[in-house]
Design an enzyme around this catalytic site. Structure first.
Site, PDB file in Angstrom:
ATOM      1  N   GLU A  81       0.943  -1.237   0.065  1.00 41.06           N
ATOM      2  CA  GLU A  81      -0.020  -0.092  -0.025  1.00 41.06           C
ATOM      3  C   GLU A  81       0.827   1.249  -0.096  1.00 41.06           C
ATOM      4  O   GLU A  81       2.029   1.298   0.683  1.00 41.06           O
ATOM      5  CB  GLU A  81      -1.126   0.143   1.175  1.00 41.06           C
ATOM      6  N   GLY A 141       5.709  -2.012   6.989  1.00 38.82           N
ATOM      7  CA  GLY A 141       7.210  -2.595   7.082  1.00 38.82           C
ATOM      8  C   GLY A 141       7.904  -1.880   7.858  1.00 38.82           C
ATOM      9  O   GLY A 141       7.726  -0.630   8.290  1.00 38.82           O
ATOM     10  N   GLU A 142       9.067  -2.661   8.198  1.00 39.54           N
ATOM     11  CA  GLU A 142      10.249  -1.676   8.940  1.00 39.54           C
ATOM     12  C   GLU A 142      11.537  -1.522   7.985  1.00 39.54           C
ATOM     13  O   GLU A 142      12.048  -2.446   7.497  1.00 39.54           O
ATOM     14  CB  GLU A 142      10.710  -2.864  10.183  1.00 39.54           C
ATOM     15  N   SER A 159      11.225   6.197   8.828  1.00 41.94           N
ATOM     16  CA  SER A 159      10.744   5.960  10.184  1.00 41.94           C
ATOM     17  C   SER A 159      10.934   4.394  10.692  1.00 41.94           C
ATOM     18  O   SER A 159      10.979   3.590   9.807  1.00 41.94           O
ATOM     19  CB  SER A 159       9.150   6.160  10.279  1.00 41.94           C
ATOM     20  N   CYS A 172       4.819  -6.956   7.719  1.00 40.46           N
ATOM     21  CA  CYS A 172       5.933  -6.517   8.686  1.00 40.46           C
ATOM     22  C   CYS A 172       6.388  -7.882   9.530  1.00 40.46           C
ATOM     23  O   CYS A 172       5.260  -8.437  10.314  1.00 40.46           O
ATOM     24  CB  CYS A 172       5.564  -5.309   9.463  1.00 40.46           C
ATOM     25  N   CYS A 185       3.488   8.695   1.416  1.00 40.30           N
ATOM     26  CA  CYS A 185       3.775   7.711   2.431  1.00 40.30           C
ATOM     27  C   CYS A 185       3.947   5.971   1.510  1.00 40.30           C
ATOM     28  O   CYS A 185       3.171   5.408   1.032  1.00 40.30           O
ATOM     29  CB  CYS A 185       2.555   7.433   3.369  1.00 40.30           C
ATOM     30  N   CYS A 234      -0.572  -1.939  15.938  1.00 39.59           N
ATOM     31  CA  CYS A 234      -0.599  -1.662  14.676  1.00 39.59           C
ATOM     32  C   CYS A 234      -1.085  -2.869  13.741  1.00 39.59           C
ATOM     33  O   CYS A 234      -0.908  -3.975  14.079  1.00 39.59           O
ATOM     34  CB  CYS A 234       0.969  -1.601  14.156  1.00 39.59           C
ATOM     35  N   SER A 267       9.891   5.845  15.963  1.00 39.44           N
ATOM     36  CA  SER A 267       8.420   5.734  16.709  1.00 39.44           C
ATOM     37  C   SER A 267       8.915   4.936  18.148  1.00 39.44           C
ATOM     38  O   SER A 267       9.355   3.869  18.338  1.00 39.44           O
ATOM     39  CB  SER A 267       7.891   4.322  16.073  1.00 39.44           C
ATOM     40  N   LEU A 268       8.756   5.991  19.204  1.00 36.99           N
ATOM     41  CA  LEU A 268       9.138   5.761  20.484  1.00 36.99           C
ATOM     42  C   LEU A 268       7.714   5.115  21.407  1.00 36.99           C
ATOM     43  O   LEU A 268       7.843   4.055  21.776  1.00 36.99           O
ATOM     44  CB  LEU A 268       9.556   7.100  21.022  1.00 36.99           C
ATOM     45  N   HIS A 269       6.652   6.055  21.423  1.00 40.04           N
ATOM     46  CA  HIS A 269       5.474   5.447  22.015  1.00 40.04           C
ATOM     47  C   HIS A 269       5.598   5.347  23.400  1.00 40.04           C
ATOM     48  O   HIS A 269       4.273   5.237  24.046  1.00 40.04           O
ATOM     49  CB  HIS A 269       4.942   4.207  21.227  1.00 40.04           C
ATOM     50  N   CYS A 325       4.288  -4.772  16.693  1.00 39.68           N
ATOM     51  CA  CYS A 325       3.766  -3.832  17.476  1.00 39.68           C
ATOM     52  C   CYS A 325       2.397  -4.122  17.836  1.00 39.68           C
ATOM     53  O   CYS A 325       1.334  -4.263  16.815  1.00 39.68           O
ATOM     54  CB  CYS A 325       4.054  -2.381  16.862  1.00 39.68           C
ATOM     55  N   CYS A 380      -2.281   6.172   9.257  1.00 43.54           N
ATOM     56  CA  CYS A 380      -1.295   5.067   9.524  1.00 43.54           C
ATOM     57  C   CYS A 380      -1.595   3.789  10.098  1.00 43.54           C
ATOM     58  O   CYS A 380      -2.357   4.079  11.299  1.00 43.54           O
ATOM     59  CB  CYS A 380       0.070   5.752  10.237  1.00 43.54           C
ATOM     60  N   ASN A 401      -5.347   5.492  15.337  1.00 50.45           N
ATOM     61  CA  ASN A 401      -6.513   5.155  14.293  1.00 50.45           C
ATOM     62  C   ASN A 401      -6.780   3.627  14.736  1.00 50.45           C
ATOM     63  O   ASN A 401      -5.944   2.863  14.730  1.00 50.45           O
ATOM     64  CB  ASN A 401      -5.991   5.152  12.959  1.00 50.45           C
TER      65      ASN A 401
HETATM   66  N1  SAH Z   1       7.976   0.430  10.918  1.00 52.54           N
HETATM   67  C1  SAH Z   1       8.124   1.750  11.052  1.00 52.54           C
HETATM   68  C2  SAH Z   1       7.561   2.464   9.792  1.00 52.54           C
HETATM   69  C3  SAH Z   1       6.057   2.252   9.658  1.00 52.54           C
HETATM   70  S1  SAH Z   1       4.989   2.471  10.849  1.00 52.54           S
HETATM   71  C4  SAH Z   1       8.051   2.442  12.394  1.00 52.54           C
HETATM   72  O1  SAH Z   1       7.294   1.696  13.183  1.00 52.54           O
HETATM   73  O2  SAH Z   1       8.389   3.644  12.512  1.00 52.54           O
HETATM   74  C5  SAH Z   1       4.338   4.271  10.812  1.00 52.54           C
HETATM   75  C6  SAH Z   1       4.012   4.882  12.128  1.00 52.54           C
HETATM   76  O3  SAH Z   1       2.637   4.595  12.525  1.00 52.54           O
HETATM   77  C7  SAH Z   1       4.723   4.319  13.476  1.00 52.54           C
HETATM   78  O4  SAH Z   1       4.949   5.350  14.083  1.00 52.54           O
HETATM   79  C8  SAH Z   1       3.640   3.446  14.037  1.00 52.54           C
HETATM   80  O5  SAH Z   1       3.948   3.224  15.171  1.00 52.54           O
HETATM   81  C9  SAH Z   1       2.566   4.271  13.736  1.00 52.54           C
HETATM   82  N2  SAH Z   1       1.272   3.532  13.775  1.00 52.54           N
HETATM   83  C10 SAH Z   1       1.122   2.301  13.312  1.00 52.54           C
HETATM   84  N3  SAH Z   1      -0.324   1.786  13.885  1.00 52.54           N
HETATM   85  C11 SAH Z   1      -0.898   2.786  14.120  1.00 52.54           C
HETATM   86  C12 SAH Z   1      -2.286   3.209  14.544  1.00 52.54           C
HETATM   87  N4  SAH Z   1      -3.176   2.274  14.344  1.00 52.54           N
HETATM   88  N5  SAH Z   1      -2.640   4.440  14.840  1.00 52.54           N
HETATM   89  C13 SAH Z   1      -1.602   5.608  14.715  1.00 52.54           C
HETATM   90  N6  SAH Z   1      -0.333   5.188  14.313  1.00 52.54           N
HETATM   91  C14 SAH Z   1      -0.028   4.111  14.244  1.00 52.54           C
END
Ligand code: SAH
Length: 339
Positions: free
Chosen positions: A83, A161-162, A190, A116, A109, A123, A213-215, A120, A331, A289
């Site tokens: 996608e 993907g990563e 990212s 992936c 994007c 995700c 992506s820290l979270h 996470c 995302c 989301n």
């Molecule tokens: N694997 C990489 C790039 C892809 S994800 C990474 O993790 O950075 C891009 C971003 O979207 C990441 O910060 C991820 O944590 C975030 N993301 C994933 N699922 C999400 C969701 N349901 N709502 C909002 N952000 C999300």
């Protein structure tokens, strides 16, 4: 366009090496067939049209959101889902929270893998099967897909993907983006904090932006949300980012997805500010989301309070504008529906 296959086909047809450059020039400017490449001999255009698929990806579906976001579900030759999303930004007259610098942008994007391998918890891509790494051509073809409908100027590897786990192909694709209109400075990769990839990007001359992506600001919570933290713990990841900044002198953008009751408290905002040096890091809070995962997004009020606390601690923070929500293009939702 499968570039290695193009090279091979051109050499089988006994063509000089400059043909590839000619064809790439057309592709990068949005050509949609060999037919229009009028500086190639007609016979060659026909031969290429017969032998080669014009793109390494075929379009399966395209959805357009009310805000102008376009999501494409593409398939590789071997049927894997990919996608890619185009976000367009109009002049933000009076829109709250809009970035005036973004007006007129056409931002992509991009996906680096189909599915992936990481998991996470919040995700949607993490919940689907990992198919495989994408080739550089398959990454570039996502950008060319949208280039054919108009100019493009920014790209983020925030699709499926990563990217750091497929960095050879990602960097090879990045090297081609400027010809399409996307400079390295307007490209961001990212990562979940895949340290070998961060280090490699640090030693890479292309001035590509690093996004992390820290979270979560502590190891226990981060491990619960992102199992990859067991392998690359927080302190080591942040150290790799600091070294990146020292070398490149470009700020690292931190993504922090806002999950109600999980990582969005006042205390957690202070904790986040305590681990991030404001000269090096800038935070982008991401409204969650909804996916099938058992999380709820923080309320706009909670997000704003969190942002304000970060700012009070001296750390720059913005809230990401959510785009394409009505078409599952937001995302973390890429491809899970269509795969
Ligand atoms: N694997 C990489 C790039 C892809 S994800 C990474 O993790 O950075 C891009 C971003 O979207 C990441 O910060 C991820 O944590 C975030 N993301 C994933 N699922 C999400 C969701 N349901 N709502 C909002 N952000 C999300």
């Amino acid at each position: 366009m499968d570039m290695p296959l193009l090279q091979q086909t051109l050499s089988e047809l006994g063509q000089p090496a400059y043909r590839e450059r000619q064809i790439w020039r057309w592709l990068s400017q949005g050509a949609d067939s060999f037919e229009v490449m009028t500086d190639l001999p007609r016979g060659l255009r026909e031969a290429l049209g017969e032998r080669l698929a014009f793109s390494s990806l075929t379009l399966e579906r395209e959805a357009r959101a009310r805000d102008g976001t376009v999501k494409a579900l593409l398939r590789t030759r071997d049927g894997r889902p990919v996608e890619a999303v185009l976000m367009t930004y109009r002049a933000p007259r009076g829109v709250r929270g809009a970035d005036p610098g973004a007006a007129g942008r056409r931002s992509l994007c991009l996906s680096s893998q189909s599915g992936c391998p990481l998991t996470c918890r919040f995700c949607a891509t993490g919940a689907m099967r990992f198919h495989r790494n994408l080739s550089a051509s398959e990454i570039v073809d996502q950008a060319l897909h949208f280039r054919r409908s108009g100019p493009v100027d920014h790209a983020v590897f925030m699709g499926m993907g990563e990217p750091m786990m497929n960095l050879d192909a990602v960097l090879e694709a990045c090297a081609r983006l400027p010809a399409i209109g996307i400079s390295h400075r307007r490209t961001a990769i990212s990562t979940v904090g895949w340290i070998p990839g961060i280090r490699r990007l640090t030693s890479e001359p292309m001035p590509i932006r690093l996004a992390l992506s820290l979270h979560a600001a502590d190891d226990a919570l981060r491990c619960a949300l992102m199992p990859v933290n067991e392998r690359y713990p927080l302190a080591d990841v942040l150290q790799a980012c600091r070294e990146h900044y020292e070398r490149k002198r470009r700020r690292v953008f931190v993504e922090y997805v806002m999950l109600a009751g999980v990582n969005d408290s006042h205390v957690q905002a202070r904790q986040l500010a305590a681990v991030l040096d404001p000269r090096i890091f800038k935070v982008n809070l991401i409204p969650f989301n909804p996916t099938d995962a058992p999380y709820e997004g923080s309320s706009p009020k909670a997000i704003e309070a969190f942002r304000a606390e970060l700012e009070r601690q001296g750390l720059g923070a913005t809230v990401r504008l959510t785009r394409g929500r009505d078409i599952d293009a937001a995302c973390g939702q890429l491809a899970a529906r269509g795969a």
